[in-house]
Design an enzyme around this catalytic site. Structure first.
Site, mmCIF file in Angstrom:
data_model
loop_
_atom_site.group_PDB
_atom_site.id
_atom_site.type_symbol
_atom_site.label_atom_id
_atom_site.label_comp_id
_atom_site.label_asym_id
_atom_site.label_seq_id
_atom_site.Cartn_x
_atom_site.Cartn_y
_atom_site.Cartn_z
ATOM 1 N N ASP A 544 44.997 17.991 1.735
ATOM 2 C CA ASP A 544 45.170 19.378 2.176
ATOM 3 C C ASP A 544 46.218 19.382 3.295
ATOM 4 O O ASP A 544 46.621 18.321 3.777
ATOM 5 C CB ASP A 544 43.786 19.847 2.677
ATOM 6 C CG ASP A 544 43.741 21.313 3.040
ATOM 7 O OD1 ASP A 544 44.617 22.071 2.605
ATOM 8 O OD2 ASP A 544 42.799 21.684 3.776
ATOM 9 N N GLU A 547 51.794 20.741 3.803
ATOM 10 C CA GLU A 547 53.070 21.484 3.707
ATOM 11 C C GLU A 547 54.159 20.890 4.600
ATOM 12 O O GLU A 547 55.330 20.995 4.213
ATOM 13 C CB GLU A 547 52.828 22.957 4.052
ATOM 14 C CG GLU A 547 51.910 23.678 3.076
ATOM 15 C CD GLU A 547 50.448 23.265 3.211
ATOM 16 O OE1 GLU A 547 50.076 22.845 4.331
ATOM 17 O OE2 GLU A 547 49.710 23.350 2.229
ATOM 18 N N ASP A 620 43.989 29.179 0.138
ATOM 19 C CA ASP A 620 42.949 30.008 0.772
ATOM 20 C C ASP A 620 42.990 31.452 0.279
ATOM 21 O O ASP A 620 43.420 32.359 1.005
ATOM 22 C CB ASP A 620 43.122 29.945 2.292
ATOM 23 C CG ASP A 620 42.938 28.530 2.807
ATOM 24 O OD1 ASP A 620 42.454 27.675 2.035
ATOM 25 O OD2 ASP A 620 43.281 28.280 3.970
#
Ligand code: NOJ
Length: 980
Positions: A544, A547, A620
């Site tokens: 996770d 980015e 999300d």
């Protein structure tokens, strides 16, 4: 510490960092807030204003043309009339499959542009065609191959791909090509002869800085093209951050037009429709271009061109005549404007912050060809472990090993199938990933073994931010080995804020990080350093925040002037960064065992090529109906861009869904390739066993439906892993010539199974319309009701009460299922199959079934079973038979391996040699059979319910023949003969 104490700790952390929770659109740049995007759009505005007077300053120097000895590669110098002293190089090469690669770079520039994006995305250097002949004329050079032609016009420079003489893709047709060349920073010009300003920090060329020119404003003859001011060339501010931009302006603008294609798809990830709405031209749907800049966007909008977590710079342009595609191997932030000059054409404008032009023009002409062409470049999606297609139960967080055990027990008590339990960040002591919080997770190995005892797995999160503390081996070893991303100074360790507080990030662009990262995942002790001995090979990984998400960084990410291996700035590689993390993690999980086993790694961030490493999810999402709906088009869009193994958080990450919404969300989830329920830490528990009836029962049935269909999903994944054609197939992929299907993104097909699904994504719905694209029968999956489509397409209205999800079988399909409920998918290994034969109007049907051990790579050595089932009607006989595709199509059975031989009695086939077909259901027969036998055998036991025939005209419940225990085996050849 009690579980709730951890939660309190987390909540305190969140409250202490209010900006983490407050991220809204204004935390992310619009085009007008990004200097290079603003410059790119201004260029296109000036071009639009100038109209036909506009002329691209870029031209090919025809005297410089050189053609390689095998004729396949053409190179030339390119000049810009406004910067005659700057040199650019253009190179075109035609690949064996007709793809044209167009590269342009600055030659002998002050610096080097980043040119390695393709090396991360491509699986290999593409093979060059041997059949190309370039013909040089006065105004252009052209190469014809097959029905295609590529033409490079000299002045102005344009590149066109033609098919049948008709332009399909045109580069620089609107004259928006502009590669900002490297330059030295000039010191501020002054109007008076006062003291010269001091050179600022970050000024690259001190010599230039010292030579101060004292002059009045000059007329800029290039202003018509580049604008009349230096707009954010050398420094850029956004909110409280300053980007030092030491290299100055280096953006790249290029217009790419599709004169013959009115619909475009791709460039994920955006929360929008599959057929991309406009961002420019008259009354655009969105006012900003689509942005590709991987970002952790809190509470993202359900309809927006804003960036999300991943970026794949690929587009499909589609019409009833053909599909063409383009892939731009660029890793920097990129904005893409979309407009239509007419209904039948599309114009796009790509503006990237840095990097070279590295475009792949994919000629199609069918969607399937584009998938093959793109797969040849970046690879096909991985064939995942079979268990990973089951149901995944996640939340932030299961708070202790006993919590996990209780959740597992409750699933079992309710007879609800589940394959995987997940642990989010709270398992980790101070968010030091790998390091168990030993108060709440004192026995992680035993917990994992308890889960594995039911043939289940665990997935545990490992994020890329490493807590900067010497008692954390992952950080300390990375620091000692100098493997961490550096700040703008190019020295030391970049420090930012994430879940673990003050953190640093591994630089996966540094090859020295690779083996070290892989070693951390070993479950045994190593001499060379720390490894995760408190884990087992039943633990797989969730990546996770890659980015990367940096809470106190610009746009919740890393400063663009951070420095990576090789001296490249973060801006150059930003969109590739997340892929390298999941790539290396997937290799780490794969190589834990010898021989290796298939890894499961879920990633939030991705780039072109990420499909080779695992699954992604849409991040999300909110617990709203809009998010439920857009999740479907996002998953479809990811699929056509290569990332088939995709899904959205079932239930919605934020919020507490009402039970009816949760039911609908599970119905969406079971028809996503990746099926996981997940929830934010602040939400109420919502595991399906907690619901009241009837919701609990409905969701149990939905879960079981997914498990009955696992053979369909796995078979679809095999095909995708070989051909690249996505697992979820939108209408334009299935019926490319039917314009009524081009905009459809709320119904789709699963692989080549013939299943058509339309999940319901609105509250209180009791019926819906479904579009049938062809003159064929479609059977309701549950009721056997026959609907008839039409050659011009037809909408039908079907019931869709809360416990109903519209699923249809296209006439002409044979669908294999396993109907026995089990706790988890590995326990189904020896279960018998049901074959559902859904006859077409013409009385035929086909389907296939692929099986292997689902865990290892033994399928690459021929250990699998791949059968085809067909039904044919001739006169009054329907013959259902099967053949061994392993034997017939061995060379195309497995991705990347052209098997020279296939043994039908291979080791895996032997393990399932007793597995029966327990039932054959034939729908749509024209009348009651007089006999049903296996070929050469006895009469079988069967039942017939009269009803509508596929070859008739009526609608209503189909005739259904149920053959009980036909006494045939899944791995053997056989035929069942139905005499009418
Ligand atoms: C952000 C992820 O998107 C979400 O799924 C996860 O639960 C949180 N990070 C905490 O790890």
């Amino acid at each position: 510490m009690q579980p709730w104490a951890t939660l309190v700790g987390v909540i305190t952390l969140l409250l202490a960092a209010p900006d983490v929770l407050a991220v809204k659109s204004h935390d992310f740049k619009t085009c007008s807030q990004a200097g290079f995007c603003r410059r790119g759009r201004a260029l296109s505005a000036r071009a639009a204003e100038a109209g036909t007077k506009w002329k691209s300053p870029y031209s090919v120097d025809s005297s410089s043309i050189s053609i390689s000895s095998n004729n396949a590669v053409f190179t030339a110098s390119v000049k810009s009339s406004i910067y005659p002293e700057i040199h650019f190089g253009l190179e075109l090469r035609v690949h064996e499959d007709g793809v044209v690669r167009v590269r342009m770079d600055e030659v002998n520039g002050l610096r080097k542009r980043y040119d390695e994006a393709a090396s991360w995305a491509l699986i290999a250097e593409p093979k060059i065609s041997q059949d190309i002949t370039w013909t040089t004329g006065k105004k252009d050079i052209r190469a014809k191959y097959g029905n295609n032609e590529v033409v490079v016009a000299f002045e102005p420079l344009t590149v066109s791909l033609l098919r049948g003489g008709k332009p399909q893709v045109v580069l620089n047709g609107r004259g928006l090509l502009h590669m900002e060349h490297f330059r030295s920073k000039k010191v501020e010009e002054t109007k008076t002869e006062e003291a010269a300003p001091q050179a600022e920090e970050g000024v690259e060329d001190q010599v230039a800085a010292d030579q101060i020119v004292l002059k009045t404003e000059e007329i800029n003859p290039a202003a018509w093209f580049v604008g009349d001011k230096e707009d954010d060339w050398w420094e850029e501010r956004f909110s409280t951050w300053t980007d030092s931009k030491p290299k100055g302006p280096e953006s790249l603008s290029i217009d790419i037009s599709f004169p013959s294609h009115g619909t475009i798809y791709g460039i994920p990830q955006h929360a929008t429709k599959l057929a991309l709405p406009t961002t420019a031209g008259d009354s655009p749907f969105f006012t900003d271009p689509y942005r590709l800049y991987n970002a952790d966007v809190f509470e993202y909008l359900a309809s927006s061109p804003m960036s999300l977590y991943g970026s794949i710079p690929i587009l499909h342009a589609h019409s009833t005549d053909s599909t063409v595609g383009i892939f731009h191997a660029v890793g920097s932030e990129t904005w893409i404007d979309v407009s239509h000059a007419s209904e039948k054409s599309t114009e796009t404008h790509w503006i990237s912050e840095s990097g070279i032009l590295d475009l792949f023009l994919m000629p199609g002409p069918t969607p399937a060809d584009i998938f093959a062409q793109y797969s040849a470049l970046t690879g096909t999606p991985v064939l995942p472990p079979h268990w990973s297609l089951g149901y995944h139960q996640c939340r932030w967080n299961y708070v202790s090993t006993d919590d996990v055990r209780t959740v597992q027990r409750r699933f079992d008590e309710e007879d609800m199938p589940v394959d995987v339990f997940w642990l989010d960040i709270e398992y980790a002591d101070e968010h030091k990933y790998f390091m168990w919080d030993d108060k709440n997770f004192p026995d992680p190995v035993e917990m994992t073994n308890d889960v594995a005892a039911n043939a289940r797995k665990m997935v545990v999160i490992v994020d890329p931010h490493l807590k900067r503390t010497s008692n954390y081996p992952a950080y300390q070893e990375a620091s000692d080995r100098k493997l961490l991303v550096m700040p703008a100074s190019g020295e030391g360790e970049f420090e930012g804020w994430c879940w673990s507080g003050s953190s640093s990030w591994i630089d996966f662009f540094n090859p020295n990080a690779w083996d070290w990262w892989k070693s951390l995942f070993k479950t045994t002790a190593l001499k060379s350093g720390w490894s995760w001995t408190l884990s087992t090979t039943d633990i797989h990984i969730w990546n996770d925040m890659n980015e990367p998400s940096v809470f106190n960084g610009p746009e919740i990410s890393m400063p663009r002037d951070n420095v990576h291996h090789g001296g490249w700035e973060h801006r150059d590689i930003h969109n590739i960064n997340g892929m390298l993390f999941s790539n290396l993690t997937s290799k780490a999980v794969q190589e834990r065992t010898d021989p290796p086993q298939r890894p499961f790694v879920l990633t939030r961030s991705f780039f072109a090529g990420s499909q080779r490493f695992g699954a992604m999810w849409t991040g999300d999402n909110l617990g709203t109906w809009e998010h439920m709906a857009v999740g479907i088009s996002m998953v479809l869009s990811n699929g056509i861009a290569g990332m088939s193994f995709a899904g959205s958080d079932v239930g919605g990450f934020f919020g507490n869904p009402e039970p009816d919404m949760l039911v609908r969300w599970y119905q969406v989830g079971i028809f996503n390739p990746f099926f996981r329920a997940h929830a934010h830490i602040d939400t109420k528990r919502r595991e399906p066993f907690l619901l009241e009836q009837p919701y609990k029962g409905i969701i149990k049935d939905i879960l079981r439906l997914r498990y009955t269909m696992l053979p369909i999903w796995y078979t679809a994944f095999r095909e995708t892993s070989v051909t690249g054609v996505p697992v979820l197939r939108p209408h334009y992929v299935m019926f490319p010539k039917d314009p009524k299907g081009f905009a459809l993104d709320d119904q789709y097909f699963i692989g080549n199974s013939g299943l058509l699904v339309k999940p319901i994504t609105s509250k209180g719905t009791i019926e819906t319309t479904v579009y049938l694209p062809e003159d064929e029968v479609y059977y309701d999956y549950f009721s056997h009701h026959v609907y008839r489509g039409a050659a011009k397409g037809k909408d039908i209205t079907v019931k869709a009460e809360l416990d109903q999800v519209p699923v249809f079988v296209r006439g002409g399909s044979i669908v294999p299922t396993r109907e026995r409920p089990r706790r988890s998918s590995p326990l189904m290994k020896l279960d018998p199959f049901t074959l559902r034969v859904s006859l077409s109007k013409a009385g035929s049907a086909r389907g296939d079934l692929y099986l292997d051990d689902g865990v290892t790579y033994s399928h690459e050595k021929g250990q699998f079973v791949w059968r085809e089932f067909t039904a044919q009607t001739a006169k009054k006989t329907v013959r259902i038979t099967t053949r061994d595709l392993g034997v017939e199509k061995k060379a195309e059975a497995v991705d990347g391996v052209a098997l020279a031989s296939y043994n039908p009695s291979n080791v895996f086939a032997e393990t399932i040699k007793e597995v029966r077909v327990e039932k054959i259901v034939v729908e749509g027969l024209s009348g009651k059979p007089s006999s049903v036998k296996t070929e050469g055998g006895e009469e079988l036991v069967w039942e017939f319910a009269a009803g509508v025939a596929a070859n008739g005209k009526g609608e209503g419940v189909a005739s259904v023949l149920t053959i009980k225990d036909p006494r045939v085996l899944i791995v053997k050849d056989w035929a069942v003969i139905i005499q009418l």
